[in-house]
Design an enzyme around this catalytic site. Structure first.
Site, PDB file in Angstrom:
ATOM      1  N   CYS A 108      -5.470 -24.524 -37.609  1.00 23.75           N
ATOM      2  CA  CYS A 108      -4.620 -25.330 -36.723  1.00 23.75           C
ATOM      3  C   CYS A 108      -5.425 -26.346 -35.905  1.00 23.75           C
ATOM      4  O   CYS A 108      -4.849 -27.171 -35.203  1.00 23.75           O
ATOM      5  CB  CYS A 108      -3.864 -24.407 -35.776  1.00 23.75           C
ATOM      6  SG  CYS A 108      -4.983 -23.409 -34.762  1.00 23.75           S
TER       7      CYS A 108
ATOM      8  N   CYS B  42      -3.272 -17.153 -35.561  1.00 26.08           N
ATOM      9  CA  CYS B  42      -4.021 -17.034 -34.302  1.00 26.08           C
ATOM     10  C   CYS B  42      -4.810 -15.717 -34.304  1.00 26.08           C
ATOM     11  O   CYS B  42      -5.955 -15.666 -33.827  1.00 26.08           O
ATOM     12  CB  CYS B  42      -3.084 -17.101 -33.102  1.00 26.08           C
ATOM     13  SG  CYS B  42      -1.936 -18.491 -33.162  1.00 26.08           S
TER      14      CYS B  42
HETATM   15 FE1  FES Z   1      -4.028 -22.645 -32.970  1.00 28.78          FE
HETATM   16 FE2  FES Z   1      -2.697 -20.477 -32.129  1.00 28.78          FE
HETATM   17  S1  FES Z   1      -1.879 -22.407 -32.740  1.00 28.78           S
HETATM   18  S2  FES Z   1      -4.807 -20.690 -32.490  1.00 28.78           S
END
Ligand code: FES
Length: 149
Positions: free
Chosen positions: A50, A119
């Site tokens: 992400c 995550c």
């Molecule tokens: Fe990037 Fe949770 S959205 S670590």
């Protein structure tokens, strides 16, 4: 009597409970083991898919994790995941530590929504890299002198 801020906080928590477990909310809002560490024995900085980054420090004594801490610029669930993975790491031997997976972090947090599962992967991967760093430093301790946290 509750203040308007406390009422607001309760409102947010009520909304969060629709999506997250009580454990995940707690670790997100009251994260454990946040911050860097002087003279860590293992360190890693990993950027996830992400684009968010997690850093993780390990202090190891007699082959057991005496302390662990983390920092992240990521979302609330990455904070919860870093908090949980550092809690899970403490008191474990290096061989036990190597077995901690994304699934273990997810289970300990009482699950996360599908879109937030990465995550927990970021936290598990950062822990794995910190273990790798610890083991590398054990082999070549002179490299510690060149380490930049
Ligand atoms: Fe990037 Fe949770 S959205 S670590």
């Amino acid at each position: 009597m509750t203040s308007s801020w406390e009422q607001f906080e309760e409102l947010i928590k009520a909304e969060m409970r629709k999506i997250y477990s009580e454990t995940a909310i707690d670790h997100s809002m009251n994260p454990r083991n946040v911050g860097g560490m002087e003279d860590a024995d293992g360190f890693a900085k990993v950027t996830g898919s992400c684009g968010d980054t997690m850093e993780l420090w390990l202090k190891v004594k007699n082959g057991t994790v005496a302390d662990a801490s983390f920092m992240t610029d990521g979302c609330g669930t990455s904070i919860a995941s870093g908090s949980m993975v550092t809690e899970m790491a403490k008191g474990k031997s290096i061989s036990e530590l190597r077995k901690i997976s994304q699934q273990d972090v997810l289970s300990a947090l009482g699950g996360l929504p599908d879109e937030s599962e990465h995550c927990a992967l970021l936290a598990a991967n950062t822990l794995k890299e910190a273990i790798r760093d610890y083991l590398a430093m054990e082999k070549e301790p002179w490299k510690r002198a060149y380490r930049k946290y």
